[in-house]
Design a protein around this motif. Structure first.
Motif, PDB file in Angstrom:
ATOM      1  N   ASN A   1      -0.927  -4.047   2.834  1.00  0.00           N
ATOM      2  CA  ASN A   1      -2.224  -3.595   2.323  1.00  0.00           C
ATOM      3  C   ASN A   1      -2.123  -2.155   1.825  1.00  0.00           C
ATOM      4  OD1 ASN A   1      -2.274  -1.946   4.647  1.00  0.00           O
ATOM      5  ND2 ASN A   1      -3.471  -3.443   5.801  1.00  0.00           N
ATOM      6  N   VAL A   2      -3.226  -1.624   1.353  1.00  0.00           N
ATOM      7  CA  VAL A   2      -3.245  -0.291   0.767  1.00  0.00           C
ATOM      8  C   VAL A   2      -3.031   0.796   1.805  1.00  0.00           C
ATOM      9  CG1 VAL A   2      -5.745   0.090   0.930  1.00  0.00           C
ATOM     10  CG2 VAL A   2      -4.441   1.112  -0.964  1.00  0.00           C
ATOM     11  N   VAL A   3      -3.327   0.516   3.069  1.00  0.00           N
ATOM     12  CA  VAL A   3      -3.097   1.510   4.120  1.00  0.00           C
ATOM     13  C   VAL A   3      -1.604   1.753   4.291  1.00  0.00           C
ATOM     14  CG1 VAL A   3      -3.514   2.120   6.521  1.00  0.00           C
ATOM     15  CG2 VAL A   3      -5.217   0.777   5.276  1.00  0.00           C
ATOM     16  N   GLU A   4      -0.856   0.670   4.430  1.00  0.00           N
ATOM     17  CA  GLU A   4       0.598   0.789   4.553  1.00  0.00           C
ATOM     18  C   GLU A   4       1.190   1.442   3.300  1.00  0.00           C
ATOM     19  OE1 GLU A   4       4.459  -2.026   5.669  1.00  0.00           O
ATOM     20  OE2 GLU A   4       2.584  -2.965   5.003  1.00  0.00           O
ATOM     21  N   LYS A   5       0.647   1.082   2.139  1.00  0.00           N
ATOM     22  CA  LYS A   5       1.129   1.647   0.881  1.00  0.00           C
ATOM     23  C   LYS A   5       0.859   3.150   0.824  1.00  0.00           C
ATOM     24  CE  LYS A   5       1.006   0.624  -4.076  1.00  0.00           C
ATOM     25  NZ  LYS A   5       0.331  -0.177  -5.140  1.00  0.00           N
ATOM     26  N   ALA A   6      -0.331   3.571   1.235  1.00  0.00           N
ATOM     27  CA  ALA A   6      -0.689   4.987   1.184  1.00  0.00           C
ATOM     28  C   ALA A   6       0.166   5.815   2.129  1.00  0.00           C
ATOM     29  CB  ALA A   6      -2.171   5.159   1.524  1.00  0.00           C
ATOM     30  N   LEU A   7       0.435   5.306   3.313  1.00  0.00           N
ATOM     31  CA  LEU A   7       1.243   6.048   4.277  1.00  0.00           C
ATOM     32  C   LEU A   7       2.653   6.290   3.754  1.00  0.00           C
ATOM     33  CD1 LEU A   7       0.030   4.246   7.516  1.00  0.00           C
ATOM     34  CD2 LEU A   7      -0.382   6.649   6.940  1.00  0.00           C
ATOM     35  N   GLY A   8       3.165   5.335   2.973  1.00  0.00           N
ATOM     36  CA  GLY A   8       4.471   5.534   2.349  1.00  0.00           C
ATOM     37  C   GLY A   8       4.398   6.394   1.107  1.00  0.00           C
ATOM     38  N   SER A   9       3.281   6.304   0.390  1.00  0.00           N
ATOM     39  CA  SER A   9       3.130   7.045  -0.865  1.00  0.00           C
ATOM     40  C   SER A   9       3.099   8.551  -0.643  1.00  0.00           C
ATOM     41  CB  SER A   9       1.854   6.597  -1.586  1.00  0.00           C
ATOM     42  OG  SER A   9       1.641   7.341  -2.755  1.00  0.00           O
ATOM     43  N   ILE A  10       2.394   9.005   0.385  1.00  0.00           N
ATOM     44  CA  ILE A  10       2.235  10.453   0.567  1.00  0.00           C
ATOM     45  C   ILE A  10       3.528  11.130   1.000  1.00  0.00           C
ATOM     46  CG2 ILE A  10      -0.225  10.234   1.113  1.00  0.00           C
ATOM     47  CD1 ILE A  10       0.596  10.904   4.059  1.00  0.00           C
ATOM     48  N   ALA A  11       4.541  10.341   1.349  1.00  0.00           N
ATOM     49  CA  ALA A  11       5.829  10.945   1.705  1.00  0.00           C
ATOM     50  C   ALA A  11       6.414  11.743   0.540  1.00  0.00           C
ATOM     51  CB  ALA A  11       6.817   9.863   2.148  1.00  0.00           C
ATOM     52  N   LYS A  12       5.983  11.427  -0.694  1.00  0.00           N
ATOM     53  CA  LYS A  12       6.469  12.161  -1.863  1.00  0.00           C
ATOM     54  C   LYS A  12       6.052  13.633  -1.821  1.00  0.00           C
ATOM     55  CE  LYS A  12       4.536   9.669  -5.111  1.00  0.00           C
ATOM     56  NZ  LYS A  12       3.723   8.740  -4.315  1.00  0.00           N
ATOM     57  N   SER A  13       5.023  13.947  -1.055  1.00  0.00           N
ATOM     58  CA  SER A  13       4.506  15.320  -1.015  1.00  0.00           C
ATOM     59  C   SER A  13       5.324  16.246  -0.130  1.00  0.00           C
ATOM     60  CB  SER A  13       3.046  15.312  -0.541  1.00  0.00           C
ATOM     61  OG  SER A  13       2.947  14.915   0.818  1.00  0.00           O
ATOM     62  N   GLY A  14       6.297  15.713   0.592  1.00  0.00           N
ATOM     63  CA  GLY A  14       7.122  16.568   1.443  1.00  0.00           C
ATOM     64  C   GLY A  14       6.338  17.159   2.588  1.00  0.00           C
ATOM     65  N   SER A  15       6.636  18.424   2.916  1.00  0.00           N
ATOM     66  CA  SER A  15       6.022  19.040   4.093  1.00  0.00           C
ATOM     67  C   SER A  15       5.358  20.381   3.792  1.00  0.00           C
ATOM     68  CB  SER A  15       7.092  19.240   5.179  1.00  0.00           C
ATOM     69  OG  SER A  15       8.125  20.099   4.715  1.00  0.00           O
ATOM     70  N   SER A  16       5.255  20.748   2.519  1.00  0.00           N
ATOM     71  CA  SER A  16       4.677  22.032   2.157  1.00  0.00           C
ATOM     72  C   SER A  16       3.150  21.989   2.220  1.00  0.00           C
ATOM     73  CB  SER A  16       5.110  22.430   0.739  1.00  0.00           C
ATOM     74  OG  SER A  16       6.512  22.466   0.626  1.00  0.00           O
ATOM     75  N   ALA A  17       2.545  23.162   2.225  1.00  0.00           N
ATOM     76  CA  ALA A  17       1.087  23.263   2.170  1.00  0.00           C
ATOM     77  C   ALA A  17       0.594  22.892   0.779  1.00  0.00           C
ATOM     78  CB  ALA A  17       0.646  24.679   2.519  1.00  0.00           C
TER      79      ALA A  17
END
Length: 519
Positions: free
Chosen positions: A374-390
């Motif tokens: 579902n979109v929840v699982e997809k979103a949790l993987g998608s935001i990994a592209k943002s790394g760890s910066s502010a």
């Protein structure tokens, strides 16, 4: 580096709290397969799909990434396949109750000495290409502009060897639309800012029809939040002008203006500039369950490297961020930026509601075939592209940044619209991760495509630029692939290497986001 036996049953569990894992092996695993931990599969499970690590009762939470991705719609036994039909969609995070700027990441150590060969512009921006762009005010002129582009490529470009090419900024907007509707600010701002992309060297020319609602002057004026573009009247070609007698007259007029801009672009040369001048967009499409554990985390690591260099990194796709928004709001640089992030989420919630749909319309059939429930699982993987910066700034669709660092640029999740909107926001290179595979590319922006799994990288060996599937099999770490991507970004931005989509000339049409009414 630990090289493992790829044929042995293998799964990936992301977080210690998870009660599911995904199967790594190509073609999946058959019933009776035994993992090193002793877990026995009770049925065949395809590659990338979830296996229950313990018994899960009906109504219990299903956990991946340490987060609830849904609830069990029936009892699920240990070792069984958890496909999307067994996962109930949880409620989206309540925007009104989210913490803002409560866990601001400390600045990462500066990364100095990295450079690329780019084209410096008079406004201070730096392009990765030296292109002539022909801006259009309405779709009616697209056929004529395409005809002229082909002539420029065949007859004019050989005389201007320092120009990388010519692109038509064609689109479906401009007329037959509610031009004064409040939401029209998005497509008008987008088209205005597309003309200013750093890869076009500040050389703006416009082709219009003459009777369209989006007159060239209005396109150049833009919206209240942009700087107007000042052009000589001679840089605007209107096909309906009485001076044009016949088709060839229109063509020759466009060629005359184009040649003048080509002469100026041809005087430009690449020069060594710091990596801080890069503006890189991060996007995913044709995602699968590996996206969030291989390619996207590697992209996130590279994003951090770019931010450490002082560069600008954009991530987007509202629907594929919305269900993980509670993990992002603590990372914003200040409460004001956090409120802007919430505004973009709320705007899109309202947009979906007005169309009588919701976030459950995402993911696609291909995403589900790749293991995303579902979109929840997809979103949790998608935001990994943002790394760890502010997160230092939040942009509405098509806006240009005012700060450097990690930026959230709101766009729809559509690959084509996201790419177009990021381009309007000023990216000069894009990284695109995919698990199912896509030949996606942009004519004006180099696109680096990263495969989430080795099977795709091997099968599409001349379409994927980098393979992150080695992370799943333990052959490389996230950090190693992230460094490889970072170095490839510098090489492609410098023109030393070429992405596969550019080598083949595979380029998607622009898709401007228009939430306003079409009349």
């Amino acid at each position: 580096m630990n090289i493992i036996n790829k044929e042995a049953p293998l799964y990936i569990k992301v977080h210690e709290k998870d009660n599911v894992a995904i199967v790594v092996n190509n073609n999946g695993l058959t019933a009776g397969s035994v993992f090193p931990c002793g877990l026995v599969l009770k049925e065949h499970i395809p590659q990338g799909h979830k296996v229950a690590l313990n018994n899960i009762a009906k109504g219990d939470d299903i956990l991946r990434y340490g987060e609830v991705i849904g609830y069990a719609l029936r009892d699920i036994a240990q070792g069984c396949w958890i496909d999307e039909s067994l996962v109930g969609l949880p409620t989206a995070p309540n925007l009104a109750s989210l913490p803002l700027a409560t866990a601001i990441p400390p600045a990462l150590p500066a990364l100095e000495g990295y450079t690329f060969e780019g084209y410096r512009n008079s406004d201070g921006s730096v392009g990765t290409r030296n292109l002539l762009a022909i801006t259009t005010s309405v779709h009616c002129v697209a056929g004529v502009v395409d005809y002229v582009v082909s002539i420029i490529e065949r007859q004019l470009l050989p005389d201007f060897p320092n120009v990388d090419g010519v692109v038509a900024l064609n689109h479906l907007y401009g007329c037959g639309v509610a031009i004064n509707a409040p939401a029209a600010i998005i497509p008008i701002r987008t088209l205005h800012n597309l003309a200013l992309n750093p890869n076009f060297g500040g050389e703006v020319m416009v082709v219009g029809l003459g009777c369209e609602k989006l007159q060239p002057e209005r396109l150049l004026q833009g919206t209240p939040d942009v700087q107007p573009i000042s052009l000589d009247e001679d840089d605007i070609v209107r096909l309906q002008d009485e001076q044009h007698v016949g088709f060839e007259s229109m063509v020759n007029d466009i060629l005359r203006v184009a040649k003048r801009h080509l002469q100026r672009l041809n005087q430009r040369r690449r020069e060594t500039v710091p990596a801080s001048e890069l503006v890189v967009g991060m996007q995913c499409g044709g995602s699968d369950a590996f996206s969030g554990v291989t390619a996207n985390p590697a992209v996130g690591f590279a994003s951090d490297l770019l931010v450490r260099c002082g560069a600008t990194v954009m991530f987007s796709e509202v629907t594929e961020v919305r269900d993980a928004i509670h993990l992002l709001t603590p990372r914003v640089i200040d409460p004001q930026t956090g409120r802007r992030l919430l505004e973009e989420m709320a705007w899109y919630d309202d947009y979906l509601n007005s169309g009588q749909t919701d976030r459950s319309a995402n993911p696609s059939p291909g995403n589900k075939k790749g293991g995303l429930a579902n979109v929840v699982e997809k979103a949790l993987g998608s935001i990994a592209k943002s790394g760890s910066s502010a997160i230092v700034e939040v942009l509405s669709p098509g806006q240009r940044p005012t700060r450097r660092g990690l930026i959230y640029a709101a766009t729809p999740a559509s690959d084509f619209i996201c790419g177009t909107q990021q381009m309007a926001s000023g990216i000069t290179l894009q990284v695109f991760t995919t698990g199912r595979g896509t030949p996606y590319g942009l004519a004006a922006i180099p696109v680096i495509k990263m495969a989430t799994r080795s099977a795709l990288a091997e099968r599409w060996h001349d379409l994927m630029d980098i393979n992150a599937g080695t992370i799943a099999t333990g052959e490389e770490s996230i950090e190693q692939v992230g460094w490889r991507l970072f170095e490839l970004i510098l090489d492609i931005a410098s023109g030393r290497k070429q992405s596969w989509s550019d080598r083949w000339g595979i380029h998607n049409a622009l898709a401007v986001f228009n939430p306003a009414p079409v009349t």
